[in-house]
Design a protein around this motif. Sequence first.
Motif, short mmCIF file in Angstrom:
data_model
loop_
_atom_site.label_atom_id
_atom_site.label_comp_id
_atom_site.label_asym_id
_atom_site.label_seq_id
_atom_site.Cartn_x
_atom_site.Cartn_y
_atom_site.Cartn_z
N ALA A 41 0.82 -1.21 0.00
CA ALA A 41 0.00 0.00 0.00
C ALA A 41 0.85 1.26 0.00
N LEU A 42 1.88 1.27 0.82
CA LEU A 42 2.70 2.48 0.97
C LEU A 42 3.61 2.73 -0.22
N ALA A 43 3.83 1.72 -1.05
CA ALA A 43 4.66 1.90 -2.23
C ALA A 43 3.98 2.75 -3.29
N ARG B 121 9.22 7.45 7.35
CA ARG B 121 9.12 8.67 6.55
C ARG B 121 7.72 9.25 6.58
N ALA B 122 6.74 8.39 6.77
CA ALA B 122 5.35 8.84 6.78
C ALA B 122 4.90 9.30 8.16
N LEU C 241 -3.87 -0.72 13.44
CA LEU C 241 -4.07 0.72 13.25
C LEU C 241 -5.28 0.93 12.34
N PRO C 242 -6.40 1.44 12.88
CA PRO C 242 -7.58 1.66 12.05
C PRO C 242 -7.31 2.71 10.97
N ALA C 243 -8.08 2.64 9.90
CA ALA C 243 -7.87 3.54 8.77
C ALA C 243 -7.99 5.00 9.17
N ASP C 244 -8.97 5.33 10.00
CA ASP C 244 -9.14 6.73 10.41
C ASP C 244 -7.91 7.26 11.13
N GLU D 26 -5.20 10.16 10.09
CA GLU D 26 -4.88 11.24 11.03
C GLU D 26 -3.37 11.37 11.23
N TRP D 27 -2.68 10.23 11.25
CA TRP D 27 -1.24 10.23 11.44
C TRP D 27 -0.45 10.57 10.18
N GLY D 28 -1.09 10.57 9.03
CA GLY D 28 -0.39 10.86 7.79
C GLY D 28 0.17 9.65 7.09
#
Length: 254
Positions: free
Chosen positions: A114-116, A150-151, A167-170, A174-176
Amino acid sequence: MNEAATYAIEDGIATLTLNRPERLNAFNNDLVSAALAALERAAADPAVKALIITGEGRGFCAGADLAGIVPSAEGINAAMRDLYNPLILAIDRFPKPTVSAINGVAAGAGVGLALATDIQVAARSASFVLTFGPQLGLVPDLGVTWFLPRAIGRARSRALALLGDKLPADKACEWGLIWQVVDDAECLATARMIAGRLAKGSAETFFEIRRLLDAAETRELDAQLDDERETQIGLITRPAFAAGVANFLGKRTS
């Protein structure tokens, strides 16, 4: 194409769908091979202007399917070297914008997948969990240790990786960690809308923006300024800039 992943193109947007819903789209060698083939095809196709990666069913990607990996150091080494790591590099270096539609859980290596991508859209029911250390006695891989701090920074990255908490999506938004959270039924449609916007732009320019932002992580300001200048000089002669100026001036005089 191997049925472990499906590939379709509509309105200039390619969609790569992980297709092992009975295993929450967990990686095995067939799936990764199919995904690599789809990425190669999309990269070479001038009709493709943007790419979406998503999962079939109720999960995005549950990481590696341990039942589908040779349980030996040699087998894991070969799979990571020849398939899994090349997949992340292919996405990170993809010459066109990429969007992930995270329709459900992203666990382990699924977080790296996902993060890629450039932009992440998550369903409200989606979640992120790093199962490597707490459950498996392994380190995060598929770029997670590169993308995550980095995120969201050192403290949050360490806690997620060491504790393995979901870690829920919301909260991820919120955390970036990701860009946007939407209702489940709107996840893929929102990703398509974003991909459609990206498809109207210059893939070459977007690639350079991505490259500069990544390079800035380890550079001094003067080196970054030089790279920005040199990149602008290269892009200013391209058709996208001339078209953009004409459009901007047209709006001002209308």
